[in-house]
Design a protein around this motif. Structure first.
Motif, short mmCIF file in Angstrom:
data_model
loop_
_atom_site.label_atom_id
_atom_site.label_comp_id
_atom_site.label_asym_id
_atom_site.label_seq_id
_atom_site.Cartn_x
_atom_site.Cartn_y
_atom_site.Cartn_z
N SER A 17 0.85 -1.20 0.00
CA SER A 17 0.00 0.00 0.00
C SER A 17 0.88 1.25 0.00
CB SER A 17 -0.93 0.00 1.21
OG SER A 17 -0.19 -0.11 2.42
N VAL A 18 0.47 2.25 -0.78
CA VAL A 18 1.29 3.43 -0.99
C VAL A 18 0.45 4.70 -0.86
CG1 VAL A 18 2.81 4.67 -2.59
CG2 VAL A 18 2.78 2.16 -2.58
N VAL A 19 1.00 5.69 -0.16
CA VAL A 19 0.47 7.05 -0.17
C VAL A 19 1.47 7.90 -0.94
CG1 VAL A 19 0.00 9.12 1.21
CG2 VAL A 19 -0.85 6.89 1.97
N ILE A 20 0.96 8.71 -1.87
CA ILE A 20 1.79 9.60 -2.68
C ILE A 20 1.58 11.03 -2.20
CG2 ILE A 20 2.21 10.50 -4.99
CD1 ILE A 20 1.21 7.82 -6.10
N ALA A 21 2.67 11.71 -1.84
CA ALA A 21 2.57 13.08 -1.33
C ALA A 21 3.43 14.01 -2.18
CB ALA A 21 3.01 13.13 0.13
N ASP A 22 2.77 14.86 -2.95
CA ASP A 22 3.46 15.85 -3.78
C ASP A 22 2.44 16.94 -4.09
OD1 ASP A 22 4.52 17.13 -6.37
OD2 ASP A 22 6.15 15.78 -5.84
N GLU A 39 1.53 -4.78 -10.29
CA GLU A 39 0.33 -5.19 -9.55
C GLU A 39 0.58 -5.33 -8.06
OE1 GLU A 39 -1.22 -8.71 -11.31
OE2 GLU A 39 -1.89 -7.69 -13.15
N ALA A 40 1.84 -5.32 -7.65
CA ALA A 40 2.13 -5.44 -6.22
C ALA A 40 1.73 -4.19 -5.45
CB ALA A 40 3.62 -5.73 -6.01
N PHE A 41 1.63 -3.05 -6.16
CA PHE A 41 1.37 -1.79 -5.48
C PHE A 41 -0.11 -1.42 -5.52
CE2 PHE A 41 5.83 -1.42 -6.80
CZ PHE A 41 6.41 -1.09 -5.58
N GLU A 42 -0.56 -0.85 -4.41
CA GLU A 42 -1.93 -0.34 -4.32
C GLU A 42 -1.86 1.10 -3.80
OE1 GLU A 42 -6.19 -1.22 -2.07
OE2 GLU A 42 -4.36 -2.25 -1.43
N ILE A 43 -2.26 2.08 -4.62
CA ILE A 43 -2.26 3.48 -4.21
C ILE A 43 -3.51 3.71 -3.37
CG2 ILE A 43 -2.06 5.87 -4.97
CD1 ILE A 43 0.19 3.96 -5.92
N VAL A 44 -3.32 3.98 -2.08
CA VAL A 44 -4.47 4.11 -1.18
C VAL A 44 -4.85 5.56 -0.93
CG1 VAL A 44 -4.04 1.90 -0.04
CG2 VAL A 44 -2.96 3.97 0.85
N ALA A 45 -3.94 6.51 -1.20
CA ALA A 45 -4.28 7.92 -0.98
C ALA A 45 -3.22 8.79 -1.63
CB ALA A 45 -4.37 8.25 0.51
N GLU A 46 -3.61 10.05 -1.90
CA GLU A 46 -2.68 11.07 -2.39
C GLU A 46 -2.89 12.33 -1.56
OE1 GLU A 46 -2.98 11.74 -6.58
OE2 GLU A 46 -3.13 9.59 -7.05
N SER A 47 -1.83 13.12 -1.44
CA SER A 47 -1.93 14.36 -0.67
C SER A 47 -1.02 15.41 -1.27
CB SER A 47 -1.57 14.12 0.80
OG SER A 47 -0.25 13.59 0.90
N SER A 48 -1.31 16.68 -0.94
CA SER A 48 -0.53 17.77 -1.53
C SER A 48 0.06 18.71 -0.49
CB SER A 48 -1.42 18.58 -2.49
OG SER A 48 -2.55 19.11 -1.81
N THR A 49 -0.22 18.47 0.79
CA THR A 49 0.35 19.29 1.87
C THR A 49 0.84 18.38 2.99
OG1 THR A 49 -1.72 19.52 3.11
CG2 THR A 49 -1.31 21.14 1.37
N VAL A 50 1.68 18.93 3.85
CA VAL A 50 2.17 18.14 4.98
C VAL A 50 1.04 17.72 5.92
CG1 VAL A 50 3.63 18.20 7.04
CG2 VAL A 50 4.53 19.04 4.86
N PRO A 51 0.13 18.63 6.33
CA PRO A 51 -0.98 18.20 7.21
C PRO A 51 -1.84 17.11 6.58
CG PRO A 51 -0.76 20.60 7.24
CD PRO A 51 0.13 20.10 6.14
N ASP A 52 -2.16 17.25 5.27
CA ASP A 52 -2.96 16.23 4.60
C ASP A 52 -2.22 14.89 4.56
OD1 ASP A 52 -5.03 17.95 4.18
OD2 ASP A 52 -4.57 18.34 2.06
N THR A 53 -0.90 14.95 4.41
CA THR A 53 -0.10 13.73 4.39
C THR A 53 -0.13 13.04 5.74
OG1 THR A 53 1.36 14.69 2.71
CG2 THR A 53 2.19 12.78 3.91
N LEU A 54 -0.02 13.82 6.80
CA LEU A 54 -0.10 13.25 8.15
C LEU A 54 -1.43 12.55 8.36
CD1 LEU A 54 1.59 16.07 10.23
CD2 LEU A 54 2.24 13.68 10.29
N ARG A 55 -2.51 13.19 7.91
CA ARG A 55 -3.84 12.57 8.08
C ARG A 55 -3.96 11.29 7.24
NH1 ARG A 55 -5.42 18.09 8.67
NH2 ARG A 55 -5.51 18.41 6.41
N ALA A 56 -3.45 11.33 6.00
CA ALA A 56 -3.56 10.15 5.13
C ALA A 56 -2.75 8.98 5.68
CB ALA A 56 -3.07 10.51 3.73
N VAL A 57 -1.56 9.27 6.18
CA VAL A 57 -0.72 8.21 6.73
C VAL A 57 -1.34 7.62 7.99
CG1 VAL A 57 1.50 7.81 7.88
CG2 VAL A 57 1.44 9.01 5.70
#
Length: 224
Positions: A17-22, A39-57
């Motif tokens: 599982s992967v979160v992408i933050a940029d 196929e091994a990877f699953e994108i579970v969330a994306e974020s564009s700010t540090v606070p959003d990344t903290l919440r997604a993680v």
């Protein structure tokens, strides 16, 4: 039928599982496309700010966080310990345009598991993400060479090795202009704790003024 269900369950469990933050949608789309080819990877969330990344993680507890060093004009380095605290099992792969070896050194010391330049993402992102997900550390070969050259040219440059991850985090926040009270609130610690860390930073680095703190943080790649 049961055998088929068992295979499906194994495949689901084994996915990364992967979160992408940029903060650039085009960059996120590119990373998503690269990782989705495997196929091994699953994108579970994306974020564009540090606070959003903290919440997604915190919400998704991903295997890997692909993290840009600068989002919305804010360095993400000081947030690495917070990201790891929110999801201790997450491995952080830095994907950045910052070629200065100081940034790679600081990121790895503060808790990142990998460092990759965006220019090499097409060839190396999938392999790097797999490597950090498997518990290894990934340093792009070209960046590793630059780091070795920088260390050889300035043997005393790794003086910050004596700083703990928390001290590096506090140093960066102090250099960004935060007061002891603001840092205490942000890190959920007492002001006395921040003062103790600041005293140890001062003793280790010989810094006294805000300008000296800022210079020390910049030398260690803690400021974007």
């Amino acid at each position: 039928m049961n055998a088929e269900g068992a295979v499906q369950r194994v495949e689901t469990v084994s996915r990364i599982s992967v979160v992408i933050a940029d903060d650039h949608p085009v960059v996120r789309a590119g990373m998503r496309a690269l990782l989705s080819q495997d196929e091994a990877f699953e994108i579970v969330a994306e974020s564009s700010t540090v606070p959003d990344t903290l919440r997604a993680v915190a919400q998704h507890q991903p295997s890997v966080l692909v993290l840009d060093l600068t989002m919305a004009d804010r360095t993400s380095l000081p947030s690495i310990p917070d990201l790891l605290a929110a999801s201790p099992g997450t491995r952080i792969l830095i994907l950045t345009m910052q070629e200065d070896p100081a940034f790679a050194r600081a990121a790895l010391r503060i808790g990142a598991a990998g460092y990759l330049l965006k220019e090499a993402a097409t060839e190396e992102l999938v392999g790097a993400a797999r490597q950090v997900a498997n518990g290894a550390t990934y340093l792009q070969p070209a960046m590793g060479a630059r780091l070795a050259i920088a260390d050889a040219a300035a043997p005393g440059a790794d003086a910050d090795a004596t700083l703990t991850a928390r001290e590096l985090q506090i140093l960066s926040l102090l250099a960004l202009g935060h007061t002891n009270q603001e840092i205490a609130r942000r890190l959920h610690v007492s002001i006395r704790t921040v003062e103790s860390h600041r005293a140890r930073i001062r003793d280790k680095l010989g810094t006294e003024t805000r300008a000296e703190l800022t210079a020390a943080a910049r030398e260690r790649g803690l400021l974007g």
